[in-house]
Design a protein around this motif. Structure first.
Motif, PDB file in Angstrom:
ATOM      1  N   GLY A  82      13.949 -50.413  36.745  1.00 36.92           N
ATOM      2  CA  GLY A  82      14.146 -50.599  35.319  1.00 36.92           C
ATOM      3  C   GLY A  82      15.557 -51.005  34.958  1.00 36.92           C
ATOM      4  O   GLY A  82      16.126 -51.926  35.543  1.00 36.92           O
ATOM      5  N   VAL A  83      16.137 -50.296  33.988  1.00 35.61           N
ATOM      6  CA  VAL A  83      17.469 -50.649  33.508  1.00 35.61           C
ATOM      7  C   VAL A  83      18.548 -50.437  34.563  1.00 35.61           C
ATOM      8  O   VAL A  83      19.682 -50.911  34.402  1.00 35.61           O
ATOM      9  CB  VAL A  83      17.828 -49.849  32.241  1.00 35.61           C
ATOM     10  N   ALA A  84      18.215 -49.746  35.654  1.00 36.45           N
ATOM     11  CA  ALA A  84      19.204 -49.494  36.707  1.00 36.45           C
ATOM     12  C   ALA A  84      19.255 -50.617  37.733  1.00 36.45           C
ATOM     13  O   ALA A  84      20.096 -50.575  38.639  1.00 36.45           O
ATOM     14  CB  ALA A  84      18.898 -48.178  37.416  1.00 36.45           C
ATOM     15  N   GLU A  85      18.384 -51.628  37.603  1.00 36.52           N
ATOM     16  CA  GLU A  85      18.381 -52.733  38.560  1.00 36.52           C
ATOM     17  C   GLU A  85      19.763 -53.376  38.648  1.00 36.52           C
ATOM     18  O   GLU A  85      20.351 -53.772  37.640  1.00 36.52           O
ATOM     19  CB  GLU A  85      17.366 -53.804  38.145  1.00 36.52           C
ATOM     20  N   GLY A  86      20.274 -53.477  39.874  1.00 30.94           N
ATOM     21  CA  GLY A  86      21.560 -54.124  40.099  1.00 30.94           C
ATOM     22  C   GLY A  86      22.768 -53.271  39.770  1.00 30.94           C
ATOM     23  O   GLY A  86      23.901 -53.706  39.961  1.00 30.94           O
ATOM     24  N   LYS A  87      22.535 -52.043  39.282  1.00 30.23           N
ATOM     25  CA  LYS A  87      23.647 -51.157  38.932  1.00 30.23           C
ATOM     26  C   LYS A  87      24.036 -50.296  40.135  1.00 30.23           C
ATOM     27  O   LYS A  87      23.188 -49.912  40.946  1.00 30.23           O
ATOM     28  CB  LYS A  87      23.246 -50.254  37.769  1.00 30.23           C
ATOM     29  N   PRO A  88      25.320 -49.984  40.274  1.00 31.16           N
ATOM     30  CA  PRO A  88      25.741 -49.093  41.361  1.00 31.16           C
ATOM     31  C   PRO A  88      25.081 -47.726  41.207  1.00 31.16           C
ATOM     32  O   PRO A  88      24.951 -47.210  40.093  1.00 31.16           O
ATOM     33  CB  PRO A  88      27.259 -48.995  41.168  1.00 31.16           C
ATOM     34  N   TRP A  89      24.649 -47.164  42.332  1.00 32.09           N
ATOM     35  CA  TRP A  89      24.073 -45.832  42.252  1.00 32.09           C
ATOM     36  C   TRP A  89      25.070 -44.795  42.735  1.00 32.09           C
ATOM     37  O   TRP A  89      26.015 -45.106  43.445  1.00 32.09           O
ATOM     38  CB  TRP A  89      22.771 -45.719  43.030  1.00 32.09           C
ATOM     39  N   ASP A 115       8.731 -37.465  39.554  1.00 34.49           N
ATOM     40  CA  ASP A 115       8.410 -37.986  38.217  1.00 34.49           C
ATOM     41  C   ASP A 115       9.615 -38.633  37.551  1.00 34.49           C
ATOM     42  O   ASP A 115       9.479 -39.236  36.484  1.00 34.49           O
ATOM     43  CB  ASP A 115       7.868 -36.874  37.319  1.00 34.49           C
ATOM     44  N   GLU A 116      10.793 -38.504  38.129  1.00 31.26           N
ATOM     45  CA  GLU A 116      11.985 -39.073  37.512  1.00 31.26           C
ATOM     46  C   GLU A 116      11.972 -40.592  37.614  1.00 31.26           C
ATOM     47  O   GLU A 116      11.575 -41.158  38.635  1.00 31.26           O
ATOM     48  CB  GLU A 116      13.248 -38.531  38.182  1.00 31.26           C
ATOM     49  N   LYS A 117      12.403 -41.258  36.559  1.00 27.39           N
ATOM     50  CA  LYS A 117      12.511 -42.707  36.595  1.00 27.39           C
ATOM     51  C   LYS A 117      13.493 -43.168  35.533  1.00 27.39           C
ATOM     52  O   LYS A 117      13.748 -42.472  34.547  1.00 27.39           O
ATOM     53  CB  LYS A 117      11.157 -43.364  36.377  1.00 27.39           C
ATOM     54  N   PHE A 118      14.022 -44.356  35.748  1.00 25.03           N
ATOM     55  CA  PHE A 118      14.889 -44.953  34.752  1.00 25.03           C
ATOM     56  C   PHE A 118      14.027 -45.625  33.684  1.00 25.03           C
ATOM     57  O   PHE A 118      12.879 -46.002  33.961  1.00 25.03           O
ATOM     58  CB  PHE A 118      15.804 -45.992  35.404  1.00 25.03           C
ATOM     59  N   PRO A 119      14.552 -45.789  32.475  1.00 29.25           N
ATOM     60  CA  PRO A 119      13.799 -46.491  31.436  1.00 29.25           C
ATOM     61  C   PRO A 119      13.323 -47.850  31.925  1.00 29.25           C
ATOM     62  O   PRO A 119      14.059 -48.576  32.592  1.00 29.25           O
ATOM     63  CB  PRO A 119      14.824 -46.631  30.291  1.00 29.25           C
ATOM     64  N   GLN A 120      12.072 -48.159  31.626  1.00 32.42           N
ATOM     65  CA  GLN A 120      11.416 -49.412  32.010  1.00 32.42           C
ATOM     66  C   GLN A 120      11.157 -49.503  33.517  1.00 32.42           C
ATOM     67  O   GLN A 120      10.800 -50.573  34.030  1.00 32.42           O
ATOM     68  CB  GLN A 120      12.240 -50.634  31.558  1.00 32.42           C
ATOM     69  N   GLY A 121      11.346 -48.403  34.236  1.00 33.46           N
ATOM     70  CA  GLY A 121      11.155 -48.416  35.677  1.00 33.46           C
ATOM     71  C   GLY A 121       9.978 -47.557  36.126  1.00 33.46           C
ATOM     72  O   GLY A 121       9.181 -47.086  35.312  1.00 33.46           O
ATOM     73  N   GLU A 122       9.883 -47.359  37.448  1.00 30.56           N
ATOM     74  CA  GLU A 122       8.802 -46.587  38.046  1.00 30.56           C
ATOM     75  C   GLU A 122       9.343 -45.325  38.708  1.00 30.56           C
ATOM     76  O   GLU A 122      10.420 -45.343  39.305  1.00 30.56           O
ATOM     77  CB  GLU A 122       8.093 -47.397  39.138  1.00 30.56           C
ATOM     78  N   SER A 123       8.587 -44.266  38.635  1.00 34.58           N
ATOM     79  CA  SER A 123       8.879 -43.069  39.407  1.00 34.58           C
ATOM     80  C   SER A 123       8.209 -43.200  40.768  1.00 34.58           C
ATOM     81  O   SER A 123       7.429 -44.124  41.012  1.00 34.58           O
ATOM     82  CB  SER A 123       8.329 -41.830  38.689  1.00 34.58           C
ATOM     83  N   ILE A 124       8.487 -42.261  41.660  1.00 34.45           N
ATOM     84  CA  ILE A 124       7.817 -42.252  42.960  1.00 34.45           C
ATOM     85  C   ILE A 124       6.317 -42.079  42.770  1.00 34.45           C
ATOM     86  O   ILE A 124       5.507 -42.698  43.483  1.00 34.45           O
ATOM     87  CB  ILE A 124       8.384 -41.143  43.857  1.00 34.45           C
ATOM     88  N   ASN A 125       5.921 -41.251  41.813  1.00 34.09           N
ATOM     89  CA  ASN A 125       4.486 -41.080  41.553  1.00 34.09           C
ATOM     90  C   ASN A 125       3.853 -42.378  41.049  1.00 34.09           C
ATOM     91  O   ASN A 125       2.724 -42.710  41.412  1.00 34.09           O
ATOM     92  CB  ASN A 125       4.253 -39.949  40.550  1.00 34.09           C
ATOM     93  N   ASP A 126       4.579 -43.110  40.210  1.00 36.01           N
ATOM     94  CA  ASP A 126       4.083 -44.421  39.749  1.00 36.01           C
ATOM     95  C   ASP A 126       3.928 -45.367  40.936  1.00 36.01           C
ATOM     96  O   ASP A 126       2.934 -46.095  41.043  1.00 36.01           O
ATOM     97  CB  ASP A 126       5.059 -45.043  38.744  1.00 36.01           C
ATOM     98  N   LEU A 127       4.919 -45.344  41.822  1.00 38.55           N
ATOM     99  CA  LEU A 127       4.871 -46.207  42.998  1.00 38.55           C
ATOM    100  C   LEU A 127       3.712 -45.830  43.904  1.00 38.55           C
ATOM    101  O   LEU A 127       3.035 -46.699  44.472  1.00 38.55           O
ATOM    102  CB  LEU A 127       6.195 -46.122  43.763  1.00 38.55           C
ATOM    103  N   ALA A 128       3.455 -44.542  44.050  1.00 41.03           N
ATOM    104  CA  ALA A 128       2.343 -44.079  44.880  1.00 41.03           C
ATOM    105  C   ALA A 128       1.011 -44.579  44.325  1.00 41.03           C
ATOM    106  O   ALA A 128       0.125 -44.990  45.089  1.00 41.03           O
ATOM    107  CB  ALA A 128       2.344 -42.555  44.972  1.00 41.03           C
TER     108      ALA A 128
END
Length: 224
Positions: A82-89, A115-128
């Motif tokens: 999501g909004v974290a794409e390309g941002k330093p972690w 269940d954690e995810k960034f806005p407009q992104g996916e969580s691990i559960n979403d990915l699963a």
């Protein structure tokens, strides 16, 4: 299979869809195609993101006739940050303030909860959930067809990304009668491939046994 390594991959960034392919990654992809040229694939399914797609193309180019089928899909993309794409972690876990406050300070931490995810992104559960749909669309049809025809030794290549592949493996193992095989397979490195062997239990119609999981990491790195 995961795509080739990139200079950007080692710069501590949340990455999935935004980067392309560099010279080293292209060399690695070609090396993979040569390495697997004697393994005939019935089909190659790839993420439509540039890194994985170009790697899959190299595997396809290395195949002898008759060539496998080759397609791509968004279902095989890497986890969307999501909004974290390309941002330093940041590895720092500053849970004393909430995620919104951290992002406001320009900090995009690694997310540990399923269940954690960034806005407009996916969580691990979403990915699963997406990985389960990918298995249904691209893996299981080959399994059932081979079982129906009584064939063995069918090889199918899935070229994707580390987090997506790890979830696909876990979801496949959940279908096995041997539930003790199910574990967390996150941590797959770039330039690696994992082999999963699947059998159908004849005595129980439709029962799938995932009887072998072997990981071969960094076997196809091109010399640098």
């Amino acid at each position: 299979m995961t795509h080739g390594i990139l200079g950007m991959n080692v710069c501590c960034q949340h990455l999935s869809a935004i980067v392309g392919f560099d010279v080293i990654a292209l060399q690695q992809a070609r090396a993979l195609g040569e390495f697997l040229s004697d393994t005939h694939f019935s089909a190659i399914h790839a993420s439509d993101l540039k890194r994985a797609f170009a790697t899959a193309q190299a595997v396809y180019d290395g195949q002898k006739d008759p060539k496998p089928t080759f397609d791509s899909s968004e279902l095989l993309r890497e986890q969307n940050f999501g909004v974290a794409e390309g941002k330093p972690w940041s590895l720092a876990n500053r849970r004393a303030i909430n995620l919104e406050e951290e992002m406001a300070e320009g900090v995009y931490p690694t997310l540990h909860g399923s269940d954690e995810k960034f806005p407009q992104g996916e969580s691990i559960n979403d990915l699963a959930d997406r990985a389960k749909r990918a298995n249904t669309a691209f893996v299981l049809p080959h399994v059932w067809q081979a079982a129906k025809e009584g064939k063995t030794g069918i090889h199918v290549a899935v070229v994707s990304h580390g987090l997506c592949i790890s979830q696909m493996i876990s979801e496949l193992l959940k279908l096995s009668a041997r539930q003790d095989n199910v574990k967390d397979y996150r941590g797959l490195v770039n330039t690696a491939w994992t082999r999963v062997a699947i059998e159908i239990e004849v005595r129980v119609l439709g029962q799938m046994i995932v009887h072998q999981l072997t990981s071969y990491r960094d076997r196809w790195k091109a010399s640098q």
